[in-house]
Design a protein around this motif. Structure first.
Motif, PDB file in Angstrom:
ATOM      1  N   ALA A  97      -5.968   4.121 -21.392  1.00 36.86           N
ATOM      2  CA  ALA A  97      -5.270   3.130 -20.576  1.00 36.86           C
ATOM      3  C   ALA A  97      -4.981   3.729 -19.203  1.00 36.86           C
ATOM      4  CB  ALA A  97      -3.975   2.689 -21.249  1.00 36.86           C
ATOM      5  N   TYR A  98      -4.944   2.844 -18.206  1.00 37.77           N
ATOM      6  CA  TYR A  98      -4.702   3.259 -16.828  1.00 37.77           C
ATOM      7  C   TYR A  98      -3.683   2.314 -16.208  1.00 37.77           C
ATOM      8  CZ  TYR A  98      -8.837   6.078 -17.575  1.00 37.77           C
ATOM      9  OH  TYR A  98      -9.716   6.990 -18.088  1.00 37.77           O
ATOM     10  N   LEU A  99      -2.814   2.878 -15.392  1.00 39.18           N
ATOM     11  CA  LEU A  99      -1.783   2.111 -14.708  1.00 39.18           C
ATOM     12  C   LEU A  99      -2.200   1.889 -13.259  1.00 39.18           C
ATOM     13  CD1 LEU A  99       1.309   3.990 -16.159  1.00 39.18           C
ATOM     14  CD2 LEU A  99       0.301   1.830 -16.946  1.00 39.18           C
ATOM     15  N   THR A 100      -1.882   0.707 -12.743  1.00 39.36           N
ATOM     16  CA  THR A 100      -2.271   0.343 -11.373  1.00 39.36           C
ATOM     17  C   THR A 100      -1.175  -0.471 -10.717  1.00 39.36           C
ATOM     18  OG1 THR A 100      -4.116  -0.517 -10.053  1.00 39.36           O
ATOM     19  CG2 THR A 100      -3.456  -1.810 -11.977  1.00 39.36           C
ATOM     20  N   HIS A 101      -1.442  -0.947  -9.498  1.00 38.61           N
ATOM     21  CA  HIS A 101      -0.462  -1.685  -8.682  1.00 38.61           C
ATOM     22  C   HIS A 101       0.826  -0.876  -8.575  1.00 38.61           C
ATOM     23  CE1 HIS A 101       1.355  -5.076  -6.638  1.00 38.61           C
ATOM     24  NE2 HIS A 101       0.183  -5.706  -6.690  1.00 38.61           N
ATOM     25  N   ILE A 102       0.673   0.335  -8.089  1.00 36.95           N
ATOM     26  CA  ILE A 102       1.725   1.349  -8.061  1.00 36.95           C
ATOM     27  C   ILE A 102       2.352   1.408  -6.677  1.00 36.95           C
ATOM     28  CG2 ILE A 102       2.090   3.845  -8.194  1.00 36.95           C
ATOM     29  CD1 ILE A 102      -0.247   3.813 -10.295  1.00 36.95           C
ATOM     30  N   SER A 103       3.673   1.485  -6.631  1.00 34.96           N
ATOM     31  CA  SER A 103       4.372   1.601  -5.346  1.00 34.96           C
ATOM     32  C   SER A 103       4.784   3.048  -5.104  1.00 34.96           C
ATOM     33  CB  SER A 103       5.608   0.703  -5.323  1.00 34.96           C
ATOM     34  OG  SER A 103       6.689   1.325  -5.980  1.00 34.96           O
ATOM     35  N   HIS A 104       5.223   3.320  -3.883  1.00 38.81           N
ATOM     36  CA  HIS A 104       5.711   4.666  -3.574  1.00 38.81           C
ATOM     37  C   HIS A 104       6.973   5.004  -4.359  1.00 38.81           C
ATOM     38  CE1 HIS A 104       8.603   3.339  -0.091  1.00 38.81           C
ATOM     39  NE2 HIS A 104       8.477   2.396  -0.997  1.00 38.81           N
ATOM     40  N   GLN A 105       7.626   3.987  -4.912  1.00 37.35           N
ATOM     41  CA  GLN A 105       8.860   4.214  -5.665  1.00 37.35           C
ATOM     42  C   GLN A 105       8.604   4.824  -7.041  1.00 37.35           C
ATOM     43  OE1 GLN A 105      10.044   0.059  -5.248  1.00 37.35           O
ATOM     44  NE2 GLN A 105      11.883   0.712  -4.162  1.00 37.35           N
ATOM     45  N   LEU A 106       7.369   4.800  -7.516  1.00 39.97           N
ATOM     46  CA  LEU A 106       7.080   5.379  -8.825  1.00 39.97           C
ATOM     47  C   LEU A 106       7.141   6.902  -8.791  1.00 39.97           C
ATOM     48  CD1 LEU A 106       6.316   4.687 -11.756  1.00 39.97           C
ATOM     49  CD2 LEU A 106       3.921   4.986 -11.104  1.00 39.97           C
ATOM     50  N   GLY A 107       6.793   7.498  -7.656  1.00 40.10           N
ATOM     51  CA  GLY A 107       6.794   8.953  -7.537  1.00 40.10           C
ATOM     52  C   GLY A 107       5.403   9.497  -7.283  1.00 40.10           C
ATOM     53  N   ARG A 108       5.334  10.811  -7.106  1.00 42.21           N
ATOM     54  CA  ARG A 108       4.054  11.457  -6.848  1.00 42.21           C
ATOM     55  C   ARG A 108       3.155  11.398  -8.080  1.00 42.21           C
ATOM     56  NH1 ARG A 108       6.293  16.980  -3.935  1.00 42.21           N
ATOM     57  NH2 ARG A 108       6.946  16.022  -1.961  1.00 42.21           N
ATOM     58  N   HIS A 109       1.881  11.207  -7.816  1.00 46.17           N
ATOM     59  CA  HIS A 109       0.909  11.028  -8.895  1.00 46.17           C
ATOM     60  C   HIS A 109       0.996  12.164  -9.906  1.00 46.17           C
ATOM     61  CE1 HIS A 109      -3.064   9.532 -10.436  1.00 46.17           C
ATOM     62  NE2 HIS A 109      -3.051  10.753 -10.932  1.00 46.17           N
ATOM     63  N   ARG A 110       0.903  13.388  -9.463  1.00 48.43           N
ATOM     64  CA  ARG A 110       0.821  14.519 -10.399  1.00 48.43           C
ATOM     65  C   ARG A 110       2.101  14.662 -11.214  1.00 48.43           C
ATOM     66  NH1 ARG A 110       3.564  18.901  -8.259  1.00 48.43           N
ATOM     67  NH2 ARG A 110       3.944  18.858  -5.998  1.00 48.43           N
TER      68      ARG A 110
ATOM     69  N   GLY B 182       0.821  -1.206   0.000  1.00 47.73           N
ATOM     70  CA  GLY B 182       0.000   0.000   0.000  1.00 47.73           C
ATOM     71  C   GLY B 182       0.855   1.255   0.000  1.00 47.73           C
ATOM     72  N   VAL B 183       0.190   2.389  -0.211  1.00 48.87           N
ATOM     73  CA  VAL B 183       0.849   3.699  -0.138  1.00 48.87           C
ATOM     74  C   VAL B 183      -0.052   4.621   0.676  1.00 48.87           C
ATOM     75  CG1 VAL B 183       1.827   5.633  -1.440  1.00 48.87           C
ATOM     76  CG2 VAL B 183       1.831   3.332  -2.454  1.00 48.87           C
ATOM     77  N   PRO B 184       0.448   5.238   1.766  1.00 53.46           N
ATOM     78  CA  PRO B 184       1.826   5.180   2.256  1.00 53.46           C
ATOM     79  C   PRO B 184       2.175   3.803   2.824  1.00 53.46           C
ATOM     80  CG  PRO B 184       0.441   6.363   3.805  1.00 53.46           C
ATOM     81  CD  PRO B 184      -0.403   6.106   2.603  1.00 53.46           C
ATOM     82  N   MET B 185       3.472   3.509   2.809  1.00 54.72           N
ATOM     83  CA  MET B 185       3.965   2.256   3.352  1.00 54.72           C
ATOM     84  C   MET B 185       4.325   2.453   4.820  1.00 54.72           C
ATOM     85  SD  MET B 185       7.012  -0.174   1.837  1.00 54.72           S
ATOM     86  CE  MET B 185       8.386   0.735   2.539  1.00 54.72           C
ATOM     87  N   ILE B 186       4.048   1.445   5.625  1.00 55.17           N
ATOM     88  CA  ILE B 186       4.324   1.523   7.060  1.00 55.17           C
ATOM     89  C   ILE B 186       5.784   1.917   7.288  1.00 55.17           C
ATOM     90  CG2 ILE B 186       4.528   0.175   9.194  1.00 55.17           C
ATOM     91  CD1 ILE B 186       2.163  -1.503   8.196  1.00 55.17           C
ATOM     92  N   GLY B 187       6.002   2.925   8.105  1.00 53.78           N
ATOM     93  CA  GLY B 187       7.342   3.315   8.514  1.00 53.78           C
ATOM     94  C   GLY B 187       8.113   4.155   7.527  1.00 53.78           C
ATOM     95  N   CYS B 188       7.516   4.495   6.378  1.00 56.74           N
ATOM     96  CA  CYS B 188       8.241   5.244   5.349  1.00 56.74           C
ATOM     97  C   CYS B 188       7.916   6.733   5.445  1.00 56.74           C
ATOM     98  CB  CYS B 188       7.885   4.725   3.961  1.00 56.74           C
ATOM     99  SG  CYS B 188       8.824   5.541   2.643  1.00 56.74           S
ATOM    100  N   SER B 189       8.926   7.560   5.272  1.00 59.62           N
ATOM    101  CA  SER B 189       8.729   9.010   5.316  1.00 59.62           C
ATOM    102  C   SER B 189       9.184   9.671   4.017  1.00 59.62           C
ATOM    103  CB  SER B 189       9.489   9.618   6.498  1.00 59.62           C
ATOM    104  OG  SER B 189      10.885   9.318   6.404  1.00 59.62           O
ATOM    105  N   CYS B 190       9.145   8.915   2.905  1.00 61.73           N
ATOM    106  CA  CYS B 190       9.524   9.488   1.612  1.00 61.73           C
ATOM    107  C   CYS B 190       8.484  10.522   1.187  1.00 61.73           C
ATOM    108  CB  CYS B 190       9.671   8.388   0.568  1.00 61.73           C
ATOM    109  SG  CYS B 190       8.094   7.729  -0.063  1.00 61.73           S
ATOM    110  N   PRO B 191       8.795  11.373   0.194  1.00 58.78           N
ATOM    111  CA  PRO B 191       7.844  12.402  -0.234  1.00 58.78           C
ATOM    112  C   PRO B 191       6.497  11.848  -0.695  1.00 58.78           C
ATOM    113  CG  PRO B 191      10.032  12.889  -1.088  1.00 58.78           C
ATOM    114  CD  PRO B 191      10.114  11.531  -0.467  1.00 58.78           C
ATOM    115  N   VAL B 192       6.485  10.660  -1.306  1.00 59.15           N
ATOM    116  CA  VAL B 192       5.218  10.085  -1.759  1.00 59.15           C
ATOM    117  C   VAL B 192       4.386   9.655  -0.561  1.00 59.15           C
ATOM    118  CG1 VAL B 192       4.135   8.249  -3.123  1.00 59.15           C
ATOM    119  CG2 VAL B 192       6.239   9.345  -3.935  1.00 59.15           C
ATOM    120  N   CYS B 193       5.005   8.978   0.396  1.00 60.39           N
ATOM    121  CA  CYS B 193       4.258   8.510   1.567  1.00 60.39           C
ATOM    122  C   CYS B 193       3.795   9.666   2.447  1.00 60.39           C
ATOM    123  CB  CYS B 193       5.109   7.515   2.355  1.00 60.39           C
ATOM    124  SG  CYS B 193       5.321   5.914   1.520  1.00 60.39           S
ATOM    125  N   ARG B 194       4.468  10.823   2.358  1.00 59.64           N
ATOM    126  CA  ARG B 194       4.057  11.998   3.137  1.00 59.64           C
ATOM    127  C   ARG B 194       3.159  12.932   2.339  1.00 59.64           C
ATOM    128  NH1 ARG B 194       7.815  15.299   3.839  1.00 59.64           N
ATOM    129  NH2 ARG B 194       9.590  14.304   2.807  1.00 59.64           N
TER     130      ARG B 194
END
Length: 257
Positions: A221-234, A13-25
């Motif tokens: 087309a739509y992309l899914t199963h996205i991790s926090h490593q892909l980056g911010r949505h916008r 999931g996103v945010p991921m438990i314990g992560c403080s990266c820009p995507v998770c925040r």
């Protein structure tokens, strides 16, 4: 047909438990991703693909009060763990829930939810009717809907996606045989997993997913199963062709048959 993205995140999931990266925040609601699942409203039927750990929350958030069937792509916990919560639909609808999955997935469900299938059931356990998907080369019937299985590999694990009318939905894959690409061709909308930018053992990365979508060339087309490593949505979506979007939780899409 109406497609609703119930969850667009990877197994953590996103945010991921314990992560403080820009995507998770991130405060952008599109960066809050429950585990991957979709809802289809088609032909007067209400169908869910996968019941992950967030299934209850997803049903409440999407205000889904009627569910006619469940399709499973594979047996990993981030796609099956919420099956127990079909009890609410059993109570409302006073009938078993039809569940469609490959035989190996059916057997795994019998193990992981042994109490559901016990000879002497505890009162109130989910009522489930298992329907094995025996073939991946021909459509099967789901209460009047024709569903074409889409074979893929999730590393070395065979998994399924599904083609329903103009929709081709496939997640948790990193390899598609030519026969599957042909089954997806001509779809109005294609949904495909894109985990991150870097290569991954068992998932398409963004570049790989875009190459497949450009070959198939659906209307959208739509992309899914996205991790926090892909980056911010916008930020990521701004780099994509206008007909390819990032899915996000709660997004609804009209699909032409």
């Amino acid at each position: 047909m109406k497609l609703t993205f119930l969850g667009t995140g990877t197994s953590s999931g996103v945010p991921m438990i314990g992560c403080s990266c820009p995507v998770c925040r991130s405060l952008d609601y599109r960066d809050k991703r429950l585990r991957a699942a979709v809802h289809l409203a088609a032909g007067g039927r209400s169908v869910v693909v996968d019941t992950g750990p967030d299934f209850r929350q997803q049903m409440l958030r999407a205000n889904i009060t009627q569910l006619d069937a469940i399709l499973f792509t594979h047996a990993h916990k981030d796609h099956t763990a919420g099956l127990d919560d079909v009890r609410a639909f059993n109570f409302r609808q006073q009938q078993e829930m039809p569940v469609f999955a490959e035989p190996r997935v059916v057997e795994q469900l019998r193990v992981e939810f042994a109490y559901v299938f016990a000879e002497h059931k505890y009162p109130g356990v989910p009522q489930v009717a298992l329907h094995p998907i025996e073939r991946d080369d021909a459509p099967f019937d789901v209460l009047g809907l024709a569903v074409q299985p889409l074979r893929a590999l999730h590393h070395k694990l065979p998994v399924l996606g599904f083609r329903v009318g103009g929709l081709a939905y496939l997640t948790d894959a990193n390899k598609l045989p030519p026969s599957t690409l042909e089954q997806m061709r001509g779809a109005d909308v294609v949904v495909l997993n894109a985990l991150r930018h870097e290569p991954h053992l068992s998932h398409f990365n963004l570049r790989e997913a875009l190459e497949i979508l450009e070959e198939l060339a659906p209307r959208a087309a739509y992309l899914t199963h996205i991790s926090h490593q892909l980056g911010r949505h916008r930020e990521v979506e701004a780099t994509l062709p206008p007909w390819i979007r990032l899915g996000y939780d709660g997004l609804t899409v009209e699909v032409q048959d």
